[in-house]
Enzyme design. Structure first.
Site, PDB file in Angstrom:
ATOM      1  N   TYR A  52      43.580  38.663  39.264  1.00 39.84           N
ATOM      2  CA  TYR A  52      43.454  39.078  40.655  1.00 39.84           C
ATOM      3  C   TYR A  52      42.053  39.645  40.886  1.00 39.84           C
ATOM      4  CZ  TYR A  52      45.292  43.738  39.037  1.00 39.84           C
ATOM      5  OH  TYR A  52      45.539  44.926  38.390  1.00 39.84           O
ATOM      6  N   CYS A  53      41.554  39.431  42.097  1.00 45.81           N
ATOM      7  CA  CYS A  53      40.183  39.785  42.488  1.00 45.81           C
ATOM      8  C   CYS A  53      39.152  39.262  41.479  1.00 45.81           C
ATOM      9  CB  CYS A  53      40.040  41.296  42.645  1.00 45.81           C
ATOM     10  SG  CYS A  53      38.579  41.774  43.611  1.00 45.81           S
ATOM     11  N   PRO A  54      39.145  37.942  41.226  1.00 48.46           N
ATOM     12  CA  PRO A  54      38.196  37.394  40.258  1.00 48.46           C
ATOM     13  C   PRO A  54      36.762  37.485  40.764  1.00 48.46           C
ATOM     14  CG  PRO A  54      39.287  35.619  41.441  1.00 48.46           C
ATOM     15  CD  PRO A  54      39.958  36.891  41.875  1.00 48.46           C
TER      16      PRO A  54
ATOM     17  N   LYS B 222      40.997  39.941  30.893  1.00 51.65           N
ATOM     18  CA  LYS B 222      40.331  40.837  31.829  1.00 51.65           C
ATOM     19  C   LYS B 222      41.012  42.201  31.867  1.00 51.65           C
ATOM     20  CE  LYS B 222      39.300  41.271  36.805  1.00 51.65           C
ATOM     21  NZ  LYS B 222      39.260  40.561  38.093  1.00 51.65           N
TER      22      LYS B 222
END
Length: 289
Positions: free
Chosen positions: A150-152, A163
């Site tokens: 999420y939110c790459p 991550k």
């Protein structure tokens, strides 16, 4: 002193420290974003280097782009089912999760108006500080995009391909805020699963002009799991502070001057108006009191 040398971000500088526990106003989710903007102006005007730590309880922090989801209200209902409140932040990016296992930290630096800090330089400052703080554990984080997180972003921080943190930036009036969320401990799979369901409900398989991630919870992990140690949010904060102190940095408590508080109050009202506009009747009244 303005920081311009990547190699010396952790050495021989003076920092003012601001923490959620010391704020002279209510510790609300919106408060941290309003204070960040106030500290940005302060850093730029008075040439100050600032450390800002602000952990939260359960919270989903949405980006402006998330509000473009074609079924945005349906997406918000997913977050409601997970019993997480949510706000729309005033900086870029997409949805991220905050809770007692996530450390939010901002490195706020002044800029020379004649020689602006590049975007990548700001990111490299934060990457260097985090890697120096983790050096004792024999692991080094790499910065590259983890596409199914999420939110790459280009400066996702990962260890062994997983991550654990993401970095963003905000700039105002000769100040730069380099902001990071660090998933220190807790259930990272559940955090990612919630955001995956959020986008699934918000898109319902439709193709739109904005790019939203297909979140795969298996590409993310906590720092505690990746390092194979027991680590708390306070422990991670102390690792960062000890790294700076060990390298001859000076850290003093920041003072909430009348100027900072006035700017904060204005920023707080702006954040409320933004969230009222973006969320409408879905806004959590407790977050904006």
């Amino acid at each position: 002193m303005i920081i311009t040398d990547n190699k010396k971000i952790s050495t021989d500088y003076s920092y003012e420290l601001y923490e959620a526990e010391t704020m002279p106003f209510a510790n609300k989710a919106i408060s941290h974003f309003a204070l960040t903007d106030s500290l940005l102006r302060y850093a730029g005007k008075y040439q100050k280097n600032i450390l800002h730590f602000w952990p939260t309880s359960n919270l989903v922090i949405l980006g402006m782009m998330d509000t473009k989801l074609p079924y945005f209200k349906d997406a918000l209902e997913v977050i409601d089912r997970y019993a997480h409140p949510y706000i729309v932040r005033n900086s870029g990016g997409l949805a991220v999760v905050g809770d007692e296992g996530v450390l939010n930290f901002s490195l706020i630096l002044p800029e020379d108006p004649k020689q602006k800090m590049t975007i990548n330089t700001g990111y490299e400052h934060m990457l260097q500080l985090i890697n120096n703080s983790l050096k004792a554990y024999g692991k080094k984080s790499l910065a590259y995009e983890i596409k199914d997180s999420y939110c790459p972003g280009e400066y996702d921080l990962s260890i062994d391909g997983k991550k654990f943190a993401g970095i963003s930036q905000r700039r105002l009036k000769n100040g730069v805020a380099i902001m990071i969320y660090i998933s220190v401990n807790g259930n990272q799979f559940k955090r990612a699963e919630m955001i995956r369901e959020f986008y699934q409900a918000g898109l319902k398989g439709e193709t739109v002009k904005w790019q939203f991630p297909s979140v795969d919870p298996t590409v993310m992990a906590t720092l505690e799991d990746l390092l194979g140690i027991s680590l708390t949010v306070d422990g991670m904060k102390n690792l960062i502070l000890r790294t700076l102190l060990k390298n001859n940095c000076t850290i003093i408590p920041g003072e909430y001057s009348s100027e900072i508080i006035t700017d904060y109050n204005e920023g707080f009202e702006k954040m409320i108006r933004r969230n009222q506009q973006m969320l409408g009747t879905s806004i959590d009244k407790e977050l904006i009191k």
